[in-house]
Design an enzyme around this catalytic site. Structure first.
Site, PDB file in Angstrom:
ATOM      1  N   SER A 149       0.864  -1.173   0.000  1.00  0.00           N
ATOM      2  CA  SER A 149       0.000   0.000   0.000  1.00  0.00           C
ATOM      3  C   SER A 149       0.899   1.221   0.000  1.00  0.00           C
ATOM      4  O   SER A 149       2.066   1.151   0.429  1.00  0.00           O
ATOM      5  CB  SER A 149      -0.907   0.031   1.226  1.00  0.00           C
ATOM      6  OG  SER A 149      -1.536   1.299   1.365  1.00  0.00           O
TER       7      SER A 149
ATOM      8  N   TYR B  85      -2.681  -1.008  10.008  1.00  0.00           N
ATOM      9  CA  TYR B  85      -2.629  -1.258   8.567  1.00  0.00           C
ATOM     10  C   TYR B  85      -1.311  -0.753   7.982  1.00  0.00           C
ATOM     11  O   TYR B  85      -0.623  -1.481   7.255  1.00  0.00           O
ATOM     12  CB  TYR B  85      -3.812  -0.566   7.893  1.00  0.00           C
ATOM     13  CG  TYR B  85      -3.875  -0.785   6.393  1.00  0.00           C
ATOM     14  CD1 TYR B  85      -4.370  -1.967   5.867  1.00  0.00           C
ATOM     15  CD2 TYR B  85      -3.435   0.205   5.517  1.00  0.00           C
ATOM     16  CE1 TYR B  85      -4.423  -2.174   4.497  1.00  0.00           C
ATOM     17  CE2 TYR B  85      -3.483   0.008   4.144  1.00  0.00           C
ATOM     18  CZ  TYR B  85      -3.977  -1.181   3.640  1.00  0.00           C
ATOM     19  OH  TYR B  85      -4.027  -1.383   2.279  1.00  0.00           O
TER      20      TYR B  85
END
Length: 309
Positions: A164, A176
């Protein structure tokens, strides 16, 4: 002098363009295993590669997701149920892949399965919320990779790990972002270790996309739940106004996410089918023109820009 410099830059991009247009031969004989195919990037990539004629082995978390995918693809595509947080499930999927590929080995492994988890300020989390994100995004990715690696080495194939842009510039949610930093480190190490075996490892780092993984109403409800479960003395330190502003910022960020998933799946496809894949791909205009340049700035400048959101 400037003319020569411009000519060298132009020549570099021309050579790079030519190299990246070279496609691997006999794609119709190559097997690709993709995790997280129920929806989002994995689902679209499975359909995309199926249309290219590759032999897709799609791993879904639910039977419903697998059935829907089979209805939208050719008879070449095969599905299996996989929970990347369960060792037994990974072992069973690996045996299934071995039976499918035989002596050919596995040309492509795409570690796409992921979760964003709860979105909240770090101090509002319980430890279980953090661990659950790592189980899917990092530990599951690593275990699937190590389990499938002998098959990939046999084919001298490719590994594509979905990271990401938050693995380059960390913002909330912290579990995350942290897990995606781990994916970056694991992938870089793996690429250097496997180079002599002819295995290429690529990282695909998407920006903000509407994949269904981050559901706005659900995320806001989970934030509210985290806030309510936070000890009173911590809530008092932050205050209700902080919580309201934080919810508004997250809502705006998620609402502005792109729905053009091809910007990411095209990167994945190139990493699997190009003779000369890139080591890193940035998916999405926000990744290319905001987050990547941002990652090269001094930390104090990055902190200031992020705080302005």
């Amino acid at each position: 002098m400037w003319l020569y410099l411009a000519a060298l830059v132009g020549l570099y991009h021309l050579v790079r363009w030519y190299r990246e247009r070279q496609v691997v031969s006999n794609l119709q004989d190559k097997y690709v295993f993709i995790t997280g195919c129920d929806s989002g990037f994995g689902n679209l990539l499975a359909r995309q590669l199926d249309m290219r004629g590759l032999r897709v082995l799609a791993a879904c978390l639910t039977e419903e997701g697998a059935e829907q995918l089979r209805k939208r693809t050719s008879g070449r595509l095969q599905t299996v149920i996989l929970d990347v947080t369960q060792t037994e499930s990974i072992a069973a999927a690996t045996e299934w892949v071995k039976e499918c590929v035989g002596d050919r080995g596995l040309w492509g492994l795409v570690n796409n399965a992921g979760t964003i988890g709860r979105i909240a300020v770090s101090e509002w989390y319980k430890m279980e919320h953090i661990v659950n994100v790592f189980k899917v995004n990092l530990f599951g990715l690593a275990e699937v990779t190590l389990s499938m690696l002998p098959l990939v080495r046999r084919a001298r194939g490719r590994i594509v790990n979905v990271s990401s842009i938050l693995g380059r510039v960390a913002t909330a949610p912290s579990p995350y972002s942290s897990s995606k930093y781990g994916v970056e480190a694991f992938s870089d190490t793996l690429r250097r270790e496997l180079k002599e075996f002819g295995v290429k490892v690529s990282i695909v780092a998407p920006g903000f996309f509407n994949t269904g993984m981050a559901n706005v109403p659900l995320s806001l409800e989970q934030m509210k739940q985290c806030w309510e479960e936070t000890p009173a003395h911590i809530k008092e330190s932050y205050g209700q106004k902080y919580f309201d502003v934080y919810c508004n910022v997250i809502n705006q960020m998620m609402s502005c996410s792109s729905s053009d998933l091809y910007l990411v799946t095209d990167c994945m496809e190139h990493a699997l089918t190009s003779v000369h894949p890139r080591t890193r791909y940035s998916g999405g205009w926000d990744a290319k023109f905001f987050y990547i340049p941002l990652s090269y700035l001094p930390t104090s400048v990055v902190d200031y820009i992020i705080s302005r959101f």
